[in-house]
Design an enzyme around this catalytic site. Sequence first.
Site, PDB file in Angstrom:
ATOM      1  N   MET A 156       0.834  -1.197   0.000  1.00 36.68           N
ATOM      2  CA  MET A 156       0.000   0.000   0.000  1.00 36.68           C
ATOM      3  C   MET A 156       0.872   1.252   0.000  1.00 36.68           C
ATOM      4  O   MET A 156       0.788   2.099   0.885  1.00 36.68           O
ATOM      5  CB  MET A 156      -0.926  -0.011   1.214  1.00 36.68           C
ATOM      6  CG  MET A 156      -2.124   0.916   1.106  1.00 36.68           C
ATOM      7  SD  MET A 156      -3.235   0.425  -0.220  1.00 36.68           S
ATOM      8  CE  MET A 156      -4.791   1.070   0.414  1.00 36.68           C
ATOM      9  N   SER A 238       3.814  -4.921 -10.246  1.00 39.09           N
ATOM     10  CA  SER A 238       4.927  -4.387  -9.444  1.00 39.09           C
ATOM     11  C   SER A 238       6.257  -4.913  -9.967  1.00 39.09           C
ATOM     12  O   SER A 238       6.898  -4.265 -10.789  1.00 39.09           O
ATOM     13  CB  SER A 238       4.729  -4.751  -7.969  1.00 39.09           C
ATOM     14  OG  SER A 238       4.630  -6.161  -7.804  1.00 39.09           O
ATOM     15  N   ARG A 239       6.657  -6.093  -9.515  1.00 46.46           N
ATOM     16  CA  ARG A 239       7.880  -6.739  -9.983  1.00 46.46           C
ATOM     17  C   ARG A 239       7.606  -8.222 -10.170  1.00 46.46           C
ATOM     18  O   ARG A 239       6.960  -8.866  -9.343  1.00 46.46           O
ATOM     19  CB  ARG A 239       9.029  -6.545  -8.977  1.00 46.46           C
ATOM     20  CG  ARG A 239       9.593  -5.127  -8.947  1.00 46.46           C
ATOM     21  CD  ARG A 239      10.321  -4.791 -10.242  1.00 46.46           C
ATOM     22  NE  ARG A 239      10.872  -3.443 -10.247  1.00 46.46           N
ATOM     23  CZ  ARG A 239      10.263  -2.383 -10.748  1.00 46.46           C
ATOM     24  NH1 ARG A 239       9.036  -2.506 -11.267  1.00 46.46           N
ATOM     25  NH2 ARG A 239      10.839  -1.194 -10.740  1.00 46.46           N
ATOM     26  N   GLU A 268      12.550 -10.705 -17.945  1.00 44.76           N
ATOM     27  CA  GLU A 268      11.986  -9.897 -19.027  1.00 44.76           C
ATOM     28  C   GLU A 268      13.056  -9.561 -20.059  1.00 44.76           C
ATOM     29  O   GLU A 268      14.208  -9.358 -19.690  1.00 44.76           O
ATOM     30  CB  GLU A 268      11.384  -8.608 -18.447  1.00 44.76           C
ATOM     31  CG  GLU A 268      10.234  -8.863 -17.491  1.00 44.76           C
ATOM     32  CD  GLU A 268       9.684  -7.579 -16.886  1.00 44.76           C
ATOM     33  OE1 GLU A 268      10.194  -6.478 -17.196  1.00 44.76           O
ATOM     34  OE2 GLU A 268       8.736  -7.666 -16.079  1.00 44.76           O
ATOM     35  N   HIS A 287       5.313  -4.888 -19.502  1.00 46.57           N
ATOM     36  CA  HIS A 287       5.830  -3.961 -18.485  1.00 46.57           C
ATOM     37  C   HIS A 287       5.652  -2.508 -18.931  1.00 46.57           C
ATOM     38  O   HIS A 287       6.609  -1.750 -19.073  1.00 46.57           O
ATOM     39  CB  HIS A 287       7.303  -4.258 -18.184  1.00 46.57           C
ATOM     40  CG  HIS A 287       7.728  -3.787 -16.827  1.00 46.57           C
ATOM     41  ND1 HIS A 287       8.720  -4.396 -16.098  1.00 46.57           N
ATOM     42  CD2 HIS A 287       7.297  -2.745 -16.056  1.00 46.57           C
ATOM     43  CE1 HIS A 287       8.896  -3.756 -14.946  1.00 46.57           C
ATOM     44  NE2 HIS A 287       8.028  -2.754 -14.910  1.00 46.57           N
TER      45      HIS A 287
END
Length: 321
Positions: A156, A238-239, A268, A287
């Site tokens: 958050m 996010s990742r 990636e 991404h």
Amino acid sequence: MSKPYVYVTRLLPEHIIEPYSDELEIQMWPYEEQPVSIEKLEEESHRADGLLTMLTDKVDQGLVEKSKHLKIVANMAVGYDNIDVDAATKFDITVTNTPDVLTDTTADLTFGLLMATARRMVEANQYIKDGKWGPWSPLLLAGTDIHHKTIGIYGMGRIGEAVARRARGFDMKVLYHNRSRKTEAEEKLGAVYVEFNELLEQSDFVVCMAPLTDETHHIFDAEAFRNMKKEAVFINASRGATMNEDDLYHALEQKDIAGAGLDVFEQEPIGKDHPLLQLDQVVCLPHIGSATVETRHKMMKLCLDNLVRYFRGDSPLTKVN
């Protein structure tokens, strides 16, 4: 007095670079889409006073140790797991990132990914392209509702809160888990703090917005997916390494969860034969969380502002270490 020498690891628009040329001597890798070679990055880091890097550029301890003149690395991303910050700090090299300017843009993409996955939009688009659209049927490409459902946000931070704001517009119940309570988000957004397992068990949509750390690495594994509702949709913007892709694939195949929307992957870029691309219930993006022209230009300018401020002797706007 000579100007500080800065090397930029991708080709950026000239109209972005030009206003900074009075204070910085700037050279750029001559390609927009091709990453800087390792050899060129090492060569330039030996002579540069500053680097403007992309998330794909590895600034590790070996490179830092050899960079005799390097004083600052301005990373064009919120995350900086591509940089050995401890090593940079040890050698008195400042590291900066680009938070805030991409918050709303990334939240837009994240919620759009959630919607596309829930309502099977990509699958429906391909259905027409394949010439399959025929007579109407009651459950043709029927997805799942978003409104009045429960969203569980893992992480958050600024972007997580922005996703929560969008969820409230859909009358969703917002749960969240974070390493620390966010009382302001609870008051303003009606977000409810829960433990991680409770978030998994209660959420219709589980959204990962956490940075990659030792604690969050593969936090979404086989056990986590088993703990979700069978009807749950998993979203990761996010990742990639916050999830175990093999475990996610098996959870989807075995129908432990209903679907997934992914803007990030463990390695990636991925190729067209990646297992997750073969599943209709998965929406994959390359991404592009912050990929709008306006936001990417803001990120470039923030990097350059940080560099200029550092060499003027002022504190960078978004210093990491």
